[in-house]
Design a protein around this motif. Sequence first.
Motif, PDB file in Angstrom:
ATOM      1  N   ILE A  54       2.321   1.680  -3.355  1.00  0.00           N
ATOM      2  CA  ILE A  54       1.087   2.305  -4.663  1.00  0.00           C
ATOM      3  C   ILE A  54       0.957   3.883  -4.043  1.00  0.00           C
ATOM      4  O   ILE A  54       0.732   4.576  -5.318  1.00  0.00           O
ATOM      5  CB  ILE A  54      -0.089   1.336  -4.320  1.00  0.00           C
ATOM      6  CG1 ILE A  54       0.141   0.178  -4.733  1.00  0.00           C
ATOM      7  CG2 ILE A  54      -1.288   2.132  -5.102  1.00  0.00           C
ATOM      8  CD1 ILE A  54      -1.139  -0.873  -4.628  1.00  0.00           C
ATOM      9  N   THR A  55       0.922   4.170  -2.760  1.00  0.00           N
ATOM     10  CA  THR A  55       0.482   5.632  -2.579  1.00  0.00           C
ATOM     11  C   THR A  55       2.039   6.488  -3.013  1.00  0.00           C
ATOM     12  O   THR A  55       1.715   7.391  -3.556  1.00  0.00           O
ATOM     13  CB  THR A  55       0.383   5.938  -1.113  1.00  0.00           C
ATOM     14  OG1 THR A  55      -0.599   4.866  -0.537  1.00  0.00           O
ATOM     15  CG2 THR A  55       0.358   7.217  -0.432  1.00  0.00           C
ATOM     16  N   ALA A  56       2.932   5.844  -2.887  1.00  0.00           N
ATOM     17  CA  ALA A  56       4.166   6.672  -3.453  1.00  0.00           C
ATOM     18  C   ALA A  56       4.179   6.876  -4.703  1.00  0.00           C
ATOM     19  O   ALA A  56       4.380   7.909  -5.344  1.00  0.00           O
ATOM     20  CB  ALA A  56       5.488   6.026  -2.773  1.00  0.00           C
ATOM     21  N   THR A  57       3.744   5.727  -5.755  1.00  0.00           N
ATOM     22  CA  THR A  57       3.805   6.181  -7.075  1.00  0.00           C
ATOM     23  C   THR A  57       2.721   6.931  -7.332  1.00  0.00           C
ATOM     24  O   THR A  57       3.018   7.968  -8.316  1.00  0.00           O
ATOM     25  CB  THR A  57       3.346   4.633  -7.738  1.00  0.00           C
ATOM     26  OG1 THR A  57       4.273   3.793  -7.291  1.00  0.00           O
ATOM     27  CG2 THR A  57       3.220   4.784  -9.112  1.00  0.00           C
ATOM     28  N   ILE A  58       1.357   6.940  -6.875  1.00  0.00           N
ATOM     29  CA  ILE A  58       0.669   7.997  -7.009  1.00  0.00           C
ATOM     30  C   ILE A  58       0.894   9.368  -6.986  1.00  0.00           C
ATOM     31  O   ILE A  58       0.850  10.257  -7.600  1.00  0.00           O
ATOM     32  CB  ILE A  58      -0.684   7.669  -6.292  1.00  0.00           C
ATOM     33  CG1 ILE A  58      -1.194   6.406  -6.997  1.00  0.00           C
ATOM     34  CG2 ILE A  58      -1.896   8.733  -6.585  1.00  0.00           C
ATOM     35  CD1 ILE A  58      -2.707   5.949  -6.100  1.00  0.00           C
ATOM     36  N   GLN A  59       1.607   9.646  -5.677  1.00  0.00           N
ATOM     37  CA  GLN A  59       2.167  10.980  -5.449  1.00  0.00           C
ATOM     38  C   GLN A  59       3.192  11.314  -6.354  1.00  0.00           C
ATOM     39  O   GLN A  59       3.302  12.560  -6.608  1.00  0.00           O
ATOM     40  CB  GLN A  59       2.790  10.838  -4.020  1.00  0.00           C
ATOM     41  CG  GLN A  59       1.756  10.476  -3.026  1.00  0.00           C
ATOM     42  CD  GLN A  59       2.370  10.566  -1.474  1.00  0.00           C
ATOM     43  OE1 GLN A  59       3.526  10.323  -1.114  1.00  0.00           O
ATOM     44  NE2 GLN A  59       1.456  10.685  -0.371  1.00  0.00           N
ATOM     45  N   ASP A  86       1.024  -1.166   0.075  1.00  0.00           N
ATOM     46  CA  ASP A  86      -0.071   0.014   0.034  1.00  0.00           C
ATOM     47  C   ASP A  86       0.816   1.325   0.076  1.00  0.00           C
ATOM     48  O   ASP A  86       0.560   2.280  -0.682  1.00  0.00           O
ATOM     49  CB  ASP A  86      -0.955   0.038   1.266  1.00  0.00           C
ATOM     50  CG  ASP A  86      -2.288  -1.063   1.293  1.00  0.00           C
ATOM     51  OD1 ASP A  86      -2.194  -1.789   0.245  1.00  0.00           O
ATOM     52  OD2 ASP A  86      -2.596  -1.564   2.164  1.00  0.00           O
ATOM     53  N   THR A  87       1.895   1.257   0.613  1.00  0.00           N
ATOM     54  CA  THR A  87       2.833   2.235   0.778  1.00  0.00           C
ATOM     55  C   THR A  87       3.439   2.750  -0.556  1.00  0.00           C
ATOM     56  O   THR A  87       3.609   3.906  -1.046  1.00  0.00           O
ATOM     57  CB  THR A  87       3.901   1.924   1.795  1.00  0.00           C
ATOM     58  OG1 THR A  87       3.473   1.977   2.948  1.00  0.00           O
ATOM     59  CG2 THR A  87       4.962   3.470   1.814  1.00  0.00           C
ATOM     60  N   ASP A 138       1.389  12.507  -9.646  1.00  0.00           N
ATOM     61  CA  ASP A 138       0.790  13.739  -9.197  1.00  0.00           C
ATOM     62  C   ASP A 138       1.789  14.966  -9.251  1.00  0.00           C
ATOM     63  O   ASP A 138       1.498  15.991  -9.806  1.00  0.00           O
ATOM     64  CB  ASP A 138       0.076  13.743  -7.722  1.00  0.00           C
ATOM     65  CG  ASP A 138      -1.289  12.828  -7.796  1.00  0.00           C
ATOM     66  OD1 ASP A 138      -1.611  12.689  -8.891  1.00  0.00           O
ATOM     67  OD2 ASP A 138      -1.642  12.511  -6.709  1.00  0.00           O
TER      68      ASP A 138
END
Length: 227
Positions: free
Chosen positions: A12-17, A9-10, A20
Motif C-alpha cells: 500500500i505504501t509503495a502504491t501511494i509513493q 502495508d508495504t 505521488d
Amino acid sequence: MLASVLHSDTAITATIQIMDAFVEMRHILLRNGGLVNRLSNVESKMLEQDARLLGHDHKFDTIFEAMDRGELQSKGLYYNNQMFDAYVFVCGLIRQAKRRIVLVDRYVDEKVLAMMLKRGEGVSATIYTYDKSKVFEVDLATYNAQYADCPLKVLPSYGMHDRFLFIDDTAYHFGASLKDLGTNTFFFSKEEFTLDEVLKKSEEKRIELEQQPGSAGRCGVSPQRGW
C-alpha cells in the motif's frame, strides 16, 4: 502493477509513493514545458545539422571515388550559393595533379592560395593573373614564406578574360574566377587545347600592348598595380 494486487502495508505504501511520483512528474512537466520544447528544438536542429554533414561527406566520397577511377566530371553546371560544392570539386581536381597545376585567372585571392595547398607533394603550381593587388602580394609573400618547400609562382597575363585550370596536361575552362565559384551560376568544361596555346595568345597581347605609343615599361599593366 505488483503493488496494486498486494495488500500488505508495504504494498500500500509503495502504491501511494508511485502515484505521488506520477503526480510530481506531471507538475514538473507543466512547470518546465518551455524547457522541454527548447530541448526538442535543439535536438531537431542537431539532427538537421547531422543530415547536412552526412550530405557533405557523401559529396567528398563521390569526388574521392571518382579520383580513384580517374573519372572526374568533364563538364557541369553549378548554381548560385553552391560555394561549398564548387570548392570541393576544384579541390578534387587539384588533388588529382601528378606533376603541375597552372591557373590562368584574372582575379585571385587568398582563397585560391588555400586551394593550392590541396596539391600533392612535388606538384608545382603557377598562377597567371593580371589584377595583382598589393594585398595579394602580401598574401603571396606570407604563403611562400611558410611553405618554402612548395612555393607558388605568380606571373602576369595579358588580354585573358576566361579562366583556365590545367591539371598536368588536362585543360578545364571555367565561367567564373576560382575565388568566386558558386557565388553565381557558372559552367565548367574539360577542353582539348594546350597551355602553350593559351599562353601564346597572352604573349601576343603583351607584345601588342608594349608596341602601343606611351606604353614603354608598362607591359599593359596599370601604374597603380605595377609588377
